[in-house]
Design a protein around this motif. Structure first.
Motif, short mmCIF file in Angstrom:
data_model
loop_
_atom_site.label_atom_id
_atom_site.label_comp_id
_atom_site.label_asym_id
_atom_site.label_seq_id
_atom_site.Cartn_x
_atom_site.Cartn_y
_atom_site.Cartn_z
N PRO A 1 25.41 30.32 -14.65
CA PRO A 1 24.30 30.25 -15.60
C PRO A 1 23.32 31.41 -15.49
O PRO A 1 22.46 31.58 -16.36
CB PRO A 1 23.62 28.92 -15.23
N MET A 2 23.44 32.21 -14.43
CA MET A 2 22.57 33.38 -14.30
C MET A 2 23.05 34.52 -15.20
O MET A 2 22.34 35.51 -15.37
CB MET A 2 22.54 33.86 -12.85
N VAL A 3 24.24 34.37 -15.78
CA VAL A 3 24.77 35.36 -16.71
C VAL A 3 24.72 34.73 -18.10
O VAL A 3 25.55 33.89 -18.44
CB VAL A 3 26.21 35.77 -16.35
N LEU A 4 23.75 35.13 -18.90
CA LEU A 4 23.52 34.47 -20.19
C LEU A 4 24.72 34.54 -21.11
O LEU A 4 24.98 33.60 -21.87
CB LEU A 4 22.29 35.09 -20.87
N SER A 5 25.45 35.62 -21.08
CA SER A 5 26.60 35.76 -21.96
C SER A 5 27.66 34.71 -21.67
O SER A 5 28.36 34.24 -22.58
CB SER A 5 27.21 37.16 -21.84
N SER B 1 27.12 31.57 -20.57
CA SER B 1 26.65 30.32 -21.17
C SER B 1 26.79 30.37 -22.68
O SER B 1 27.19 29.39 -23.32
CB SER B 1 25.18 30.07 -20.78
N ARG B 2 26.46 31.51 -23.26
CA ARG B 2 26.51 31.66 -24.72
C ARG B 2 27.93 31.47 -25.24
O ARG B 2 28.17 30.73 -26.20
CB ARG B 2 25.99 33.05 -25.09
N GLU B 3 28.90 32.11 -24.57
CA GLU B 3 30.29 32.02 -25.01
C GLU B 3 30.86 30.62 -24.77
O GLU B 3 31.63 30.10 -25.58
CB GLU B 3 31.14 33.06 -24.28
N ALA B 4 30.47 29.99 -23.66
CA ALA B 4 30.95 28.64 -23.37
C ALA B 4 30.44 27.65 -24.41
O ALA B 4 31.18 26.78 -24.88
CB ALA B 4 30.52 28.22 -21.97
N LEU B 5 29.17 27.77 -24.77
CA LEU B 5 28.60 26.89 -25.79
C LEU B 5 29.27 27.10 -27.14
O LEU B 5 29.58 26.13 -27.86
CB LEU B 5 27.09 27.13 -25.90
N LYS B 6 29.51 28.34 -27.49
CA LYS B 6 30.16 28.64 -28.77
C LYS B 6 31.53 27.98 -28.84
O LYS B 6 31.87 27.35 -29.86
CB LYS B 6 30.28 30.16 -28.93
N ALA B 7 32.30 28.11 -27.76
CA ALA B 7 33.66 27.55 -27.76
C ALA B 7 33.63 26.03 -27.72
O ALA B 7 34.39 25.37 -28.44
CB ALA B 7 34.42 28.09 -26.55
N ALA B 8 32.77 25.46 -26.88
CA ALA B 8 32.72 24.00 -26.73
C ALA B 8 32.23 23.32 -28.00
O ALA B 8 32.73 22.27 -28.39
CB ALA B 8 31.84 23.64 -25.55
N LEU B 9 31.23 23.91 -28.65
CA LEU B 9 30.70 23.31 -29.87
C LEU B 9 31.70 23.37 -31.02
O LEU B 9 31.67 22.54 -31.93
CB LEU B 9 29.40 24.02 -30.27
N ALA B 10 32.60 24.33 -30.98
CA ALA B 10 33.62 24.45 -32.03
C ALA B 10 34.82 23.56 -31.77
O ALA B 10 35.60 23.28 -32.70
CB ALA B 10 34.07 25.91 -32.14
N PHE B 11 34.98 23.10 -30.56
CA PHE B 11 36.15 22.29 -30.19
C PHE B 11 36.04 20.89 -30.77
O PHE B 11 34.97 20.28 -30.77
CB PHE B 11 36.27 22.22 -28.66
N GLN B 12 37.15 20.36 -31.25
CA GLN B 12 37.19 18.98 -31.76
C GLN B 12 37.72 18.06 -30.66
O GLN B 12 38.88 18.10 -30.32
CB GLN B 12 38.08 18.91 -33.01
#
Length: 279
Positions: free
Chosen positions: A174-178, A180-191
């Motif tokens: 979590p100290m690397v913002l990128s 967290s950003r990429e993980a959220l993008k992928a997880a939010l898109a997953f069904q």
């Protein structure tokens, strides 16, 4: 109660309340939760359900990441229920549930299993700070030690999730913002049910040998280059108590005594005006 029932008051220490500065509750300088919640708060059409722990403060300004919480262990179960309600009524909001590592082992695992069993379209997050932070740094089944200090087998959050049938898992620093950003993008898109695990030790933790080996735990403080700082105040949106703003000079200021060198603020600054001291 004594005053109301018995008409008596217990003598207490008296002081001048006017001299005490107003300090809203906030996460510590260098808290590993800050960066993740900073990125989560920027997501659109997301409802975040929190839990009982330090990360409950993520609902306070300036982070404003949490929408509501109920009780210990409810972060995952309420997120699962809310996701099902959204699905039933055709609501497009994505639900994110958050628990800490201790809460996960205490009563979050069963809710994760239910979300998987019912194929809930939800993002579940374990903010793993390698200890039981809020109540005094007690060990837990994932910390690698028992309460008496003896070494113990560290239960693996990712391993538990895979055994339950979670297919979409993202493990981030979590100290690397990128990340967290990429993980959220992928997880939010997953069904279906997704799991994000943020993993970095609490800023107040007495680092173990394993912590140093895995994370490095560099505590070199950061400082602001006043010539480069444009006074945009973006770094203040982290809510870090080590960062303040000099209204006279219109520059951000970092307290080197309080700063623990997490480096998250340097990733937020649009002018690269924040860097490690001596580097």
């Amino acid at each position: 109660m004594r005053k109301a029932l018995l008409g008596q008051e217990t003598p207490t220490f008296q002081y001048d309340k006017s001299i005490i500065p107003i300090r809203p509750p906030m996460l510590c300088a260098g808290c590993p939760h800050v960066g993740f919640f900073y990125e989560l708060a920027k997501q659109k059409d997301v409802v975040m359900i929190g839990d009982i722990g330090c990360y409950a403060l993520s609902g306070n300004p300036p982070l404003n990441a949490k929408d509501f919480a109920l009780c210990m262990g409810s972060g995952f179960s309420m997120a699962h229920g809310a996701a099902k309600i959204c699905e039933k009524f055709g609501d497009s909001h994505k639900i994110v549930g958050v628990v800490g590592d201790s809460t996960f082992f205490h009563t979050g695992m069963n809710s994760l299993l239910e979300a998987v069993y019912n194929n809930s379209n939800v993002v579940l997050v374990v903010v793993d700070n390698r200890i039981t932070g809020m109540t005094g740094h007690q060990e837990n089944p994932g910390s690698g030690h028992r309460l008496n200090g003896e070494a113990a087998f560290p239960a693996d959050i990712e391993g538990v999730a895979r055994a339950f049938g979670v297919k979409d898992i993202h493990k981030v620093n979590p100290m690397v913002l990128s990340e967290s950003r990429e993980a959220l993008k992928a997880a939010l898109a997953f069904q279906g049910p997704s799991l994000i695990i943020t993993r970095y030790p609490c800023a107040l933790k007495k680092y173990s040998k394993e912590d140093f080996e895995e994370f490095g735990c560099d505590r070199t403080p950061y400082a602001v280059d006043e010539d480069a700082c444009i006074g945009c105040r973006l770094c203040l949106r982290l809510g870090c108590p080590a960062i303040s703003f000099d209204k006279g000079r219109k520059k951000a200021v970092i307290d080197r005594v309080t700063c623990v060198g997490c480096g998250v603020c340097s990733q937020v600054c649009p002018k690269n005006a924040i860097g490690k001291v001596g580097v």
